[in-house]
Structures are given as C-alpha cells and as structure tokens.
Design a protein around this motif. Structure first.
Motif, mmCIF file in Angstrom:
data_model
loop_
_atom_site.group_PDB
_atom_site.id
_atom_site.type_symbol
_atom_site.label_atom_id
_atom_site.label_comp_id
_atom_site.label_asym_id
_atom_site.label_seq_id
_atom_site.Cartn_x
_atom_site.Cartn_y
_atom_site.Cartn_z
ATOM 1 N N ASP A 61 -3.215 4.645 -2.658
ATOM 2 C CA ASP A 61 -4.310 5.174 -1.828
ATOM 3 C C ASP A 61 -4.507 6.669 -2.061
ATOM 4 O O ASP A 61 -4.410 7.474 -1.146
ATOM 5 N N CYS A 62 -4.745 7.043 -3.321
ATOM 6 C CA CYS A 62 -5.040 8.422 -3.719
ATOM 7 C C CYS A 62 -3.841 9.357 -3.544
ATOM 8 O O CYS A 62 -3.992 10.490 -3.089
ATOM 9 N N SER A 119 -6.753 -0.529 2.631
ATOM 10 C CA SER A 119 -5.928 -0.693 1.437
ATOM 11 C C SER A 119 -5.301 -2.085 1.406
ATOM 12 O O SER A 119 -5.217 -2.723 0.350
ATOM 13 N N TYR A 130 0.771 5.778 -0.067
ATOM 14 C CA TYR A 130 0.146 7.095 -0.143
ATOM 15 C C TYR A 130 1.286 8.116 -0.157
ATOM 16 O O TYR A 130 2.042 8.218 0.820
ATOM 17 N N ASN A 145 -7.144 3.254 -5.503
ATOM 18 C CA ASN A 145 -8.342 3.516 -4.704
ATOM 19 C C ASN A 145 -9.027 4.790 -5.198
ATOM 20 O O ASN A 145 -8.365 5.773 -5.519
ATOM 21 N N PRO A 194 0.842 -1.191 0.000
ATOM 22 C CA PRO A 194 0.000 0.000 0.000
ATOM 23 C C PRO A 194 0.884 1.250 0.000
ATOM 24 O O PRO A 194 1.969 1.251 0.596
ATOM 25 N N ASN A 198 -9.424 7.774 -0.368
ATOM 26 C CA ASN A 198 -8.360 7.387 0.557
ATOM 27 C C ASN A 198 -8.937 6.448 1.609
ATOM 28 O O ASN A 198 -9.820 6.813 2.368
ATOM 29 N N LYS A 199 -8.426 5.214 1.623
ATOM 30 C CA LYS A 199 -8.964 4.183 2.512
ATOM 31 C C LYS A 199 -8.109 3.942 3.751
ATOM 32 O O LYS A 199 -8.492 3.171 4.610
ATOM 33 N N LYS A 200 -6.919 4.530 3.793
ATOM 34 C CA LYS A 200 -5.964 4.308 4.889
ATOM 35 C C LYS A 200 -5.417 2.879 4.813
ATOM 36 O O LYS A 200 -5.811 2.075 3.981
#
Length: 99
Positions: free
Chosen positions: A40-41, A74, A12, A65, A10, A68-70
């Motif tokens: 994640d965005c 993710s 970000y 994603n 994952p 944003n799912k954290k």
C-alpha cells in the motif's frame, strides 16, 4: 490448478516484521495456497523485501497500489484477484505457527 486457500497480506511500511510474516506463511504444513501481498505505497524497503520473496516462491503474487488505499480497500484489492476457494488474511506483523 487454482489453490484451495488465498492468504492476503496487506502492508504499509512493514519492513520491520514482514520477513517473519512471509516466512511463517511459506512454512505452513498445508501448502495448497497462494500468498497475495498488497503493498500500500510503502516508502521503506518493504517493496524490495516482497519482490525478493516473490522471485523465490511462485505462490507469491504482489499488488502495488498506485495510491494509499488503507486496510479495507487493500484487502479488497487482494480479494479481487484471489484464486482460492477460501480467503483469509494476515498482517505484516503477524506470525503463523506451521500447522
């Protein structure tokens, strides 16, 4: 044939270290794996970096994603599409030794 191992990565805004992380996965002596990168965005150039690697290596799959799912969600998103018998995960700032 499905890989034995699925690695879920994952990320970000991980552009600072993600190249090193991806390259360390791809440099493994054990090669029967897939690398699932869950973006994640990210708002930096992470998406371009991971697309560059995905074009070079068919073991890489990308999830982008929509929101944003954290980290936990993710990881779940990556796990949901993983084909390996065994699942593991790493971070965009982790580095694996080759063996």
């Amino acid at each position: 044939m499905d890989p034995l191992v699925s690695i879920i990565l994952p990320t970000y805004n991980g552009s600072k270290y993600i190249r090193e992380s991806i390259e360390s996965c791809l440099a493994q002596e054990f090669t029967d794996f897939e690398l699932i990168i869950v973006n994640d965005c990210s708002t930096d150039n992470t998406p371009a970096i991971i697309e560059e690697y995905a074009k070079k290596d068919p073991r890489i799959r990308i999830i982008n994603n929509e929101a944003n799912k954290k980290l936990p969600r993710s990881l779940n998103a990556g796990s949901d599409i993983a084909k390996g018998k065994y699942h593991t995960w790493t971070s965009d700032d982790n580095y694996y030794a080759p063996n």
